[in-house]
Enzyme design. Structure first.
Site, short mmCIF file in Angstrom:
data_model
loop_
_atom_site.label_atom_id
_atom_site.label_comp_id
_atom_site.label_asym_id
_atom_site.label_seq_id
_atom_site.Cartn_x
_atom_site.Cartn_y
_atom_site.Cartn_z
N CYS A 113 0.79 -1.24 0.00
CA CYS A 113 0.00 0.00 0.00
C CYS A 113 0.82 1.29 0.00
O CYS A 113 0.73 2.07 -0.94
CB CYS A 113 -0.95 0.00 1.19
SG CYS A 113 -2.25 -1.21 0.99
P1 NAD Z 1 -4.65 -9.06 -3.36
O1 NAD Z 1 -3.77 -9.10 -4.56
O2 NAD Z 1 -4.26 -9.79 -2.13
O3 NAD Z 1 -6.12 -9.56 -3.76
C1 NAD Z 1 -6.77 -9.27 -4.96
C2 NAD Z 1 -7.57 -10.51 -5.33
O4 NAD Z 1 -8.43 -10.18 -6.42
C3 NAD Z 1 -6.71 -11.69 -5.78
O5 NAD Z 1 -7.04 -12.83 -5.01
C4 NAD Z 1 -7.09 -11.88 -7.26
O6 NAD Z 1 -7.03 -13.21 -7.67
C5 NAD Z 1 -8.50 -11.34 -7.24
N1 NAD Z 1 -9.05 -10.95 -8.54
C6 NAD Z 1 -8.44 -10.26 -9.54
N2 NAD Z 1 -9.29 -10.09 -10.56
C7 NAD Z 1 -10.46 -10.66 -10.20
C8 NAD Z 1 -11.74 -10.80 -10.82
N3 NAD Z 1 -11.98 -10.33 -12.05
N4 NAD Z 1 -12.71 -11.44 -10.14
C9 NAD Z 1 -12.49 -11.94 -8.91
N5 NAD Z 1 -11.31 -11.83 -8.27
C10 NAD Z 1 -10.31 -11.20 -8.90
O7 NAD Z 1 -4.86 -7.51 -3.06
P2 NAD Z 1 -5.19 -6.85 -1.63
O8 NAD Z 1 -3.93 -6.68 -0.86
O9 NAD Z 1 -6.34 -7.56 -1.02
O10 NAD Z 1 -5.65 -5.39 -2.10
C11 NAD Z 1 -6.87 -5.18 -2.78
C12 NAD Z 1 -7.12 -3.69 -2.88
O11 NAD Z 1 -7.26 -3.12 -1.58
C13 NAD Z 1 -6.01 -2.89 -3.55
O12 NAD Z 1 -6.57 -1.83 -4.25
C14 NAD Z 1 -5.20 -2.38 -2.38
O13 NAD Z 1 -4.48 -1.21 -2.70
C15 NAD Z 1 -6.29 -2.10 -1.37
N6 NAD Z 1 -5.88 -2.16 0.04
C16 NAD Z 1 -5.05 -3.15 0.46
C17 NAD Z 1 -4.70 -3.21 1.81
C18 NAD Z 1 -3.76 -4.28 2.32
O14 NAD Z 1 -3.26 -4.13 3.45
N7 NAD Z 1 -3.47 -5.33 1.58
C19 NAD Z 1 -5.20 -2.27 2.72
C20 NAD Z 1 -6.06 -1.28 2.24
C21 NAD Z 1 -6.40 -1.24 0.88
#
Ligand code: NAD
Length: 440
Positions: free
Chosen positions: A281
Site C-alpha cells: 500500500c
Molecule cells: P490481493 O492481490 O491480495 O487480492 C486481490 C484478489 O483479487 C486476488 O485474489 C485476485 O485473484 C483477485 N481478482 C483479480 N481479478 C479478479 C476478478 N476479475 N474477479 C475476482 N477476483 C479477482 O490484493 P489486496 O492486498 O487484497 O488489495 C486489494 C485492494 O485493496 C487494492 O486496491 C489495495 O491497494 C487495497 N488495500 C489493500 C490493503 C492491504 O493491506 N493489503 C489495505 C487497504 C487497501
C-alpha cells in the site's frame, strides 16, 4: 414500493444481508470473514480457483492472526467461496469489489482488474431484476469511481447508476498483521457516493459498528485513503530522517521519538525508525498520488521527499553491513525476516527483498529465516539457503541482519556476533552485545 426499498425493509427485519465479495485477497477475505462473523450470508468470489478451494476447505490462503479460526467458524455455515461470479451476484444484493490495483513503474495505477470486474458485474446486472449496490473497497485514485467504475457498470448493464443500481466508494484502512482487529474495531468508516440510497444500504451493513461513519462525495472518499496513507508514510520517513541526523550526532532516536510522540498533537504511532516502509500500500499509494499531482501540474515536494528518504533507508542498511564486514563477497550473513512487517506472510515491496537482491549481487552467502514469509520468497529465489529456525541462521553466519520485527527475534542467542537491526526491535537495555541500529 421500489424494489430497492423492499429489499432494505426485508434486510432490516432479518437483520442480516446477502453479500458478495469480488476479489478474495488480503482485503476481500478479511471483509468476507468479518461480515460472515457478524451474521451476514457471504459469498467470496475469486478467479484463483486454488484460493477458492482452500477457503472452502476452511484453510486460510494467507497468514493473518485469527483468520483460520474464523474460517472454521463461518465456512459451511454462512460463508462460501466460488469462481462463479454470476451465481454470486444474482443471489446477493451488495457486492464489495476488492481486486488489486497495483502500480506501474512511474506510479500510475493499473485498473485492468477493476475495469474487468465492473464490466463482468455489469453484464450480470443486465439480467438482475432487483436493485444491486456495488461497493468499491480497492484503493483507486480520486475520480476513478466516476470515470471508470460507473461507466463500465452502465455500459455493460445498459442500466443507470442511481436509478437501477447503486455505487459506493468505501476505502479500506486495515493493517495487515491486525486486520481482523481493524475490521471489528475501525477508527472510522468512510462512505462516498452521490446517491444517498446507496449510502443508506451500505450503512446498514456497518450498523453494528460504534465508530463515526463519514459520508462524502466519491472523490473525497477516494482521496481520504490516499491522504491517510501519505500521512502515515510521511511520519515514517520523518522519523527516519530525524534518526539519520541523530545517529550522526550520537543521539538516541528512540528517546527523541518518545519525547515528541507524547505530544498529543503528534502521537507515538508510526514514530519507529528503521529500514522504511514497504508492503502493497504505502509505496504504491504515495507514488500514485505523486504521479497524479504531477499530471495535474502540481509538484508534490513533501510526498516526493517521503519516497526519496524511504528509498535510501535500505541503502544505509547495506552500507552499515558492508562497513562492519569490510566488504560483502563470500561473507556469511543471516537474514532474519522477509515480510514487510510482522504478523503477515506478505512480502510485496518488502525492504528485506531489495536488501537480499543487493547481497546476492555482491556474492554474499545468505542464511535466511522468516516464520511466515519463506514460501513466497522461495518461488522468487529458489536457490538460497532457507533455515529451519532463526537460531540456525544466526549460528551459521558472521553477521546478523534483522529485517522484520518478528518478536521471536528478540529472544535469540546472538553471542558476540554483530547484529545490524533494521527494525528497532530491542529495548535499549536488552540489545545484543555487538549491536548497531540503522538510524539510532
Ligand atoms: P490481493 O492481490 O491480495 O487480492 C486481490 C484478489 O483479487 C486476488 O485474489 C485476485 O485473484 C483477485 N481478482 C483479480 N481479478 C479478479 C476478478 N476479475 N474477479 C475476482 N477476483 C479477482 O490484493 P489486496 O492486498 O487484497 O488489495 C486489494 C485492494 O485493496 C487494492 O486496491 C489495495 O491497494 C487495497 N488495500 C489493500 C490493503 C492491504 O493491506 N493489503 C489495505 C487497504 C487497501
Amino acid at each position: 414500493m421500489a424494489d430497492y426499498e423492499k429489499y432494505k425493509n426485508k434486510e432490516r427485519k432479518t437483520n442480516h444481508m446477502n453479500i458478495s465479495i469480488s476479489g478474495t485477497g488480503y482485503v476481500g477475505l478479511i471483509q468476507g470473514v468479518g461480515l460472515a462473523k457478524l451474521g451476514n450470508k457471504v459469498i467470496c468470489i475469486d478467479i484463483d480457483n486454488e484460493k477458492v478451494q482452500k477457503i472452502n476447505r476452511k484453510e486460510a490462503p494467507i497468514y493473518e492472526k485469527g483468520l483460520s479460526a474464523l474460517l472454521k467458524q463461518t465456512v459451511g455455515k454462512n460463508l462460501k467461496a466460488t469462481t462463479n461470479l454470476k451465481k454470486a451476484i444474482l443471489s446477493t444484493n451488495i457486492t464489495f469489489v476488492c481486486v488489486g490495483t497495483p502500480s506501474m513503474v512511474y506510479g500510475r495505477i493499473k485498473l485492468h482488474e477493476m475495469e474487468r470486474i465492473c464490466h463482468d458485474v455489469g453484464e450480470i446486472l443486465k439480467e438482475k431484476k432487483t436493485k444491486h449496490v456495488v461497493v468499491i473497497k480497492s484503493t483507486v485514485l480520486p475520480g476513478t469511481t466516476e470515470s471508470t467504475v460507473i461507466p463500465n457498470l452502465e455500459n455493460a448493464s445498459g442500466k443507470k447508476f442511481g436509478k437501477d443500481f447503486g455505487v459506493v466508494m468505501n476505502p479500506e484502512f486495515l493493517r495487515e498483521g491486525s486486520a481482523l482487529e481493524d475490521f471489528f474495531h475501525p477508527d472510522r468508516i468512510v462512505l462516498g457516493s452521490s446517491d444517498p440510497r446507496s449510502i443508506a444500504a451500505v450503512k446498514q451493513i456497518y450498523s453494528k459498528f460504534k465508530c463515526p461513519i463519514i459520508e462524502t462525495k466519491f472523490k473525497e472518499a477516494e482521496m481520504i485513503k490516499y491522504a491517510a496513507n501519505s500521512m502515515l508514510a510521511t511520519k515514517i520517513s520523518f522519523i527516519n530522517e530525524v534518526g539519520n541526523i541523530c545517529k550522526r550526532m550520537g543521539i538516541d532516536t528512540n528517546t527523541v521519538a518518545r519525547g515528541i510522540g507524547l505530544d498529543y498533537r503528534i502521537g507515538p504511532q508510526f514514530l519507529v525508525s528503521g529500514i522504511g516502509f514497504g508492503g502493497s500500500c504505502f509505496p504504491k499509494d504515495v507514488l500514485a498520488l505523486v504521479h497524479k499531482s504531477l499530471e495535474l501540474g502540481y509538484h508534490p515536494r513533501i510526498l516526493r521527499a517521503v519516497l526519496d528518504v524511504n528509498k535510501d533507508q535500505p541503502l544505509r542498511f547495506l552500507d552499515l553491513v558492508e562497513e562492519s564486514l569490510g566488504g560483502l563477497k563470500g561473507k556469511r550473513i543471516a537474514i532474519l525476516g522477509l515480510t514487510f512487517k510482522a504478523g503477515t506472510d506478505d512480502v510485496r515491496e518488502s525492504a528485506s527483498l531489495s536488501i537480499i537482491k543487493e547481497f546476492i549481487m555482491q556474492q554474499a552467502k545468505l542464511y535466511i529465516y522468516d516464520p511466515m514469509g519463506m514460501p513466497p520468497v522461495k518461488t522468487l529465489f529458489p536457490h538460497l539457503n532457507y533455515m529451519k529456525n532463526a537460531q540456525e541462521a544466526v549460528d551459521q553466519s558472521e553477521i546478523v541482519c534483522i529485517l522484520t520485527e518478528w518478536p521471536e527475534f528478540k529472544a535469540l542467542n546472538y553471542g558476540t556476533k554483530m547484529v545490524i537491526d533494521g527494525k528497532n526491535i530491542f529495548d535499549s537495555d536488552r540489545r545484543p552485545q555487538n549491536y548497531q541500529g540503522i538510524c539510532w
